[in-house]
Design a protein around this motif. Structure first.
Motif, PDB file in Angstrom:
ATOM      1  N   SER A  59     -79.086-144.164 -11.547  1.00 32.65           N
ATOM      2  CA  SER A  59     -78.427-142.876 -11.770  1.00 32.65           C
ATOM      3  C   SER A  59     -77.541-142.542 -10.569  1.00 32.65           C
ATOM      4  CB  SER A  59     -79.467-141.764 -11.944  1.00 32.65           C
ATOM      5  OG  SER A  59     -80.206-141.598 -10.740  1.00 32.65           O
ATOM      6  N   LYS A  60     -76.699-141.548 -10.749  1.00 36.44           N
ATOM      7  CA  LYS A  60     -75.868-141.103  -9.624  1.00 36.44           C
ATOM      8  C   LYS A  60     -76.746-140.468  -8.552  1.00 36.44           C
ATOM      9  CE  LYS A  60     -74.688-136.481 -11.476  1.00 36.44           C
ATOM     10  NZ  LYS A  60     -73.587-135.558 -11.813  1.00 36.44           N
ATOM     11  N   GLN A  61     -77.868-139.866  -8.974  1.00 29.67           N
ATOM     12  CA  GLN A  61     -78.781-139.271  -8.010  1.00 29.67           C
ATOM     13  C   GLN A  61     -79.380-140.341  -7.095  1.00 29.67           C
ATOM     14  OE1 GLN A  61     -78.733-138.565 -11.263  1.00 29.67           O
ATOM     15  NE2 GLN A  61     -78.464-136.331 -11.416  1.00 29.67           N
ATOM     16  N   GLU A  62     -79.764-141.462  -7.681  1.00 29.39           N
ATOM     17  CA  GLU A  62     -80.331-142.546  -6.882  1.00 29.39           C
ATOM     18  C   GLU A  62     -79.290-143.110  -5.915  1.00 29.39           C
ATOM     19  OE1 GLU A  62     -82.064-147.001  -7.679  1.00 29.39           O
ATOM     20  OE2 GLU A  62     -82.733-145.414  -9.044  1.00 29.39           O
ATOM     21  N   ALA A  63     -78.052-143.193  -6.376  1.00 26.25           N
ATOM     22  CA  ALA A  63     -76.977-143.681  -5.505  1.00 26.25           C
ATOM     23  C   ALA A  63     -76.740-142.716  -4.349  1.00 26.25           C
ATOM     24  CB  ALA A  63     -75.694-143.864  -6.317  1.00 26.25           C
ATOM     25  N   LEU A  64     -76.787-141.416  -4.620  1.00 24.58           N
ATOM     26  CA  LEU A  64     -76.596-140.425  -3.560  1.00 24.58           C
ATOM     27  C   LEU A  64     -77.714-140.516  -2.527  1.00 24.58           C
ATOM     28  CD1 LEU A  64     -75.038-138.035  -2.378  1.00 24.58           C
ATOM     29  CD2 LEU A  64     -76.406-136.516  -3.843  1.00 24.58           C
ATOM     30  N   VAL A  65     -78.942-140.719  -2.982  1.00 24.97           N
ATOM     31  CA  VAL A  65     -80.069-140.862  -2.051  1.00 24.97           C
ATOM     32  C   VAL A  65     -79.840-142.069  -1.148  1.00 24.97           C
ATOM     33  CG1 VAL A  65     -82.531-141.392  -1.855  1.00 24.97           C
ATOM     34  CG2 VAL A  65     -81.752-139.693  -3.524  1.00 24.97           C
ATOM     35  N   ALA A  66     -79.391-143.187  -1.730  1.00 19.82           N
ATOM     36  CA  ALA A  66     -79.136-144.398  -0.937  1.00 19.82           C
ATOM     37  C   ALA A  66     -78.017-144.172   0.069  1.00 19.82           C
ATOM     38  CB  ALA A  66     -78.789-145.561  -1.870  1.00 19.82           C
ATOM     39  N   LEU A  67     -76.966-143.476  -0.351  1.00 25.38           N
ATOM     40  CA  LEU A  67     -75.850-143.195   0.547  1.00 25.38           C
ATOM     41  C   LEU A  67     -76.294-142.273   1.684  1.00 25.38           C
ATOM     42  CD1 LEU A  67     -72.874-143.335   1.319  1.00 25.38           C
ATOM     43  CD2 LEU A  67     -72.417-141.510  -0.347  1.00 25.38           C
ATOM     44  N   PHE A  68     -77.070-141.264   1.356  1.00 30.34           N
ATOM     45  CA  PHE A  68     -77.538-140.329   2.377  1.00 30.34           C
ATOM     46  C   PHE A  68     -78.493-141.022   3.348  1.00 30.34           C
ATOM     47  CE2 PHE A  68     -80.241-136.522   3.559  1.00 30.34           C
ATOM     48  CZ  PHE A  68     -79.294-135.975   4.410  1.00 30.34           C
ATOM     49  N   ALA A  69     -79.360-141.887   2.822  1.00 32.47           N
ATOM     50  CA  ALA A  69     -80.292-142.619   3.689  1.00 32.47           C
ATOM     51  C   ALA A  69     -79.532-143.470   4.697  1.00 32.47           C
ATOM     52  CB  ALA A  69     -81.216-143.493   2.841  1.00 32.47           C
ATOM     53  N   LYS A  70     -78.474-144.091   4.224  1.00 35.28           N
ATOM     54  CA  LYS A  70     -77.634-144.910   5.110  1.00 35.28           C
ATOM     55  C   LYS A  70     -76.959-144.029   6.161  1.00 35.28           C
ATOM     56  CE  LYS A  70     -73.622-148.011   4.832  1.00 35.28           C
ATOM     57  NZ  LYS A  70     -72.616-148.586   3.912  1.00 35.28           N
ATOM     58  N   THR A  71     -76.538-142.848   5.763  1.00 37.81           N
ATOM     59  CA  THR A  71     -75.837-141.937   6.665  1.00 37.81           C
ATOM     60  C   THR A  71     -76.756-141.397   7.756  1.00 37.81           C
ATOM     61  OG1 THR A  71     -74.330-141.283   4.884  1.00 37.81           O
ATOM     62  CG2 THR A  71     -74.473-139.817   6.773  1.00 37.81           C
ATOM     63  N   VAL A  72     -77.975-140.997   7.368  1.00 38.48           N
ATOM     64  CA  VAL A  72     -78.868-140.381   8.364  1.00 38.48           C
ATOM     65  C   VAL A  72     -79.596-141.421   9.220  1.00 38.48           C
ATOM     66  CG1 VAL A  72     -79.210-138.296   6.994  1.00 38.48           C
ATOM     67  CG2 VAL A  72     -80.831-140.193   6.769  1.00 38.48           C
ATOM     68  N   GLU A  73     -79.547-142.682   8.821  1.00 40.46           N
ATOM     69  CA  GLU A  73     -80.190-143.720   9.634  1.00 40.46           C
ATOM     70  C   GLU A  73     -79.646-143.696  11.063  1.00 40.46           C
ATOM     71  OE1 GLU A  73     -80.887-148.585   9.674  1.00 40.46           O
ATOM     72  OE2 GLU A  73     -79.837-147.632   8.003  1.00 40.46           O
ATOM     73  N   ALA A  74     -78.332-143.537  11.186  1.00 39.47           N
ATOM     74  CA  ALA A  74     -77.721-143.469  12.515  1.00 39.47           C
ATOM     75  C   ALA A  74     -78.150-142.199  13.246  1.00 39.47           C
ATOM     76  CB  ALA A  74     -76.203-143.525  12.405  1.00 39.47           C
ATOM     77  N   LEU A  75     -78.318-141.094  12.518  1.00 40.36           N
ATOM     78  CA  LEU A  75     -78.783-139.859  13.146  1.00 40.36           C
ATOM     79  C   LEU A  75     -80.192-140.037  13.706  1.00 40.36           C
ATOM     80  CD1 LEU A  75     -77.609-136.932  10.826  1.00 40.36           C
ATOM     81  CD2 LEU A  75     -77.035-137.272  13.226  1.00 40.36           C
ATOM     82  N   HIS A  76     -81.037-140.764  12.972  1.00 41.39           N
ATOM     83  CA  HIS A  76     -82.390-141.034  13.462  1.00 41.39           C
ATOM     84  C   HIS A  76     -82.321-141.781  14.790  1.00 41.39           C
ATOM     85  CE1 HIS A  76     -84.295-140.861   9.151  1.00 41.39           C
ATOM     86  NE2 HIS A  76     -83.717-139.743   9.513  1.00 41.39           N
ATOM     87  N   GLU A  77     -81.494-142.818  14.829  1.00 41.46           N
ATOM     88  CA  GLU A  77     -81.372-143.628  16.041  1.00 41.46           C
ATOM     89  C   GLU A  77     -80.843-142.791  17.211  1.00 41.46           C
ATOM     90  OE1 GLU A  77     -78.859-146.873  14.974  1.00 41.46           O
ATOM     91  OE2 GLU A  77     -80.293-147.744  13.579  1.00 41.46           O
ATOM     92  N   LYS A  78     -79.830-141.967  16.922  1.00 37.79           N
ATOM     93  CA  LYS A  78     -79.231-141.156  17.988  1.00 37.79           C
ATOM     94  C   LYS A  78     -80.204-140.084  18.488  1.00 37.79           C
ATOM     95  CE  LYS A  78     -74.562-141.924  16.159  1.00 37.79           C
ATOM     96  NZ  LYS A  78     -74.148-142.867  17.195  1.00 37.79           N
ATOM     97  N   SER A  79     -81.011-139.539  17.593  1.00 37.48           N
ATOM     98  CA  SER A  79     -81.982-138.519  17.999  1.00 37.48           C
ATOM     99  C   SER A  79     -83.076-139.142  18.863  1.00 37.48           C
ATOM    100  CB  SER A  79     -82.603-137.861  16.765  1.00 37.48           C
ATOM    101  OG  SER A  79     -81.634-137.117  16.059  1.00 37.48           O
ATOM    102  N   ARG A  80     -83.532-140.316  18.474  1.00 40.24           N
ATOM    103  CA  ARG A  80     -84.543-140.996  19.289  1.00 40.24           C
ATOM    104  C   ARG A  80     -83.966-141.358  20.651  1.00 40.24           C
ATOM    105  NH1 ARG A  80     -85.692-143.659  14.072  1.00 40.24           N
ATOM    106  NH2 ARG A  80     -87.631-142.772  13.239  1.00 40.24           N
ATOM    107  N   ALA A  81     -82.695-141.746  20.671  1.00 36.68           N
ATOM    108  CA  ALA A  81     -82.042-142.071  21.942  1.00 36.68           C
ATOM    109  C   ALA A  81     -81.957-140.830  22.824  1.00 36.68           C
ATOM    110  CB  ALA A  81     -80.648-142.639  21.694  1.00 36.68           C
ATOM    111  N   ALA A  82     -81.740-139.664  22.213  1.00 32.23           N
ATOM    112  CA  ALA A  82     -81.660-138.417  22.975  1.00 32.23           C
ATOM    113  C   ALA A  82     -82.989-138.114  23.656  1.00 32.23           C
ATOM    114  CB  ALA A  82     -81.258-137.264  22.055  1.00 32.23           C
ATOM    115  N   ALA A  83     -84.098-138.379  22.952  1.00 29.51           N
ATOM    116  CA  ALA A  83     -85.414-138.123  23.529  1.00 29.51           C
ATOM    117  C   ALA A  83     -85.691-139.046  24.712  1.00 29.51           C
ATOM    118  CB  ALA A  83     -86.489-138.302  22.467  1.00 29.51           C
ATOM    119  N   ASP A  84     -85.127-140.249  24.662  1.00 31.42           N
ATOM    120  CA  ASP A  84     -85.358-141.236  25.724  1.00 31.42           C
ATOM    121  C   ASP A  84     -84.287-141.209  26.808  1.00 31.42           C
ATOM    122  OD1 ASP A  84     -87.577-142.110  24.322  1.00 31.42           O
ATOM    123  OD2 ASP A  84     -86.458-143.642  23.220  1.00 31.42           O
TER     124      ASP A  84
END
Length: 202
Positions: A59-84
């Motif tokens: 579905s388009k909903q599943e595609a949006l979830v995949a796109l968003f997951a890909k987008t926030v993956e970098a945010l996760h990495e950058k946030s962890r880098a900020a803590a360190d």
């Protein structure tokens, strides 16, 4: 990790098609609302049949979830880098906000759509809460290093970090819909607020 001396395997045809579908979805969201978008729109733009698209996303909903997951993956990495980040709190705050601002510059539309759809698509809400929790932990770490008490209660680092996180999210959400310049200004305002919350003179 690939073994030393061995080349990393090239993306498969399926991987490339899936990446193309996500790329097309992001392009279409720039000109069409998610509610008005159809799976057929995505498939046609990607040069695939609708049946072929269903092989990758049901579905388009599943595609949006995949796109968003890909987008926030970098945010996760950058946030962890900020803590360190070993830099002084003032510099760590500036770096964390610069990295977050860059992500909103690049993918603000996707993040706004995902936030708007999170009540209807629980997976989006879960991803965004996970992202927020990682960012809150990073903010709290920097606040503690700046001298904010590492304790429970409304004046503790975790509570203040939570308020800062959601302030930054709302501020960036609205500013990214206006212009890059508005986002830059919003980022600077958030930097000043974060510094003051940390007891650091801006």
């Amino acid at each position: 990790m690939p073994e030393p001396g061995r080349r990393r395997a090239a993306p498969s045809k399926g991987d490339l098609r899936e990446a193309k579908l996500l790329e097309v979805l992001e392009e279409l969201l720039a000109v069409k609302s998610f509610d008005a978008l159809t799976t057929n729109d995505i498939a046609e733009r990607a040069g695939l049949s609708r049946a072929s698209m269903y092989f990758y996303f049901s579905s388009k909903q599943e595609a949006l979830v995949a796109l968003f997951a890909k987008t926030v993956e970098a945010l996760h990495e950058k946030s962890r880098a900020a803590a360190d980040d070993p830099a002084a709190p003032r510099d760590a705050i500036a770096t964390a906000l610069r990295r977050t601002r860059e992500r909103w510059h690049e993918h603000g539309l996707i993040m706004r759509v995902a936030i708007d759809q999170s009540s209807a698509i629980p997976e989006l809400g879960a991803l965004w809460m996970e992202t927020a929790d990682i960012f809150i932990a990073a903010i709290a770490t920097i606040l503690v290093r700046a001298g904010v008490p590492d304790e429970e209660g409304p004046d503790g680092a975790r509570a203040i970090a939570g308020a800062l996180c959601w302030m930054i999210e709302r501020t960036f959400y609205h500013a990214s819909a206006v212009s890059p310049a508005a986002l830059d200004q919003a980022s600077e305002t958030c930097r000043v607020v974060w510094l003051r919350a940390a007891g650091i003179r801006p």
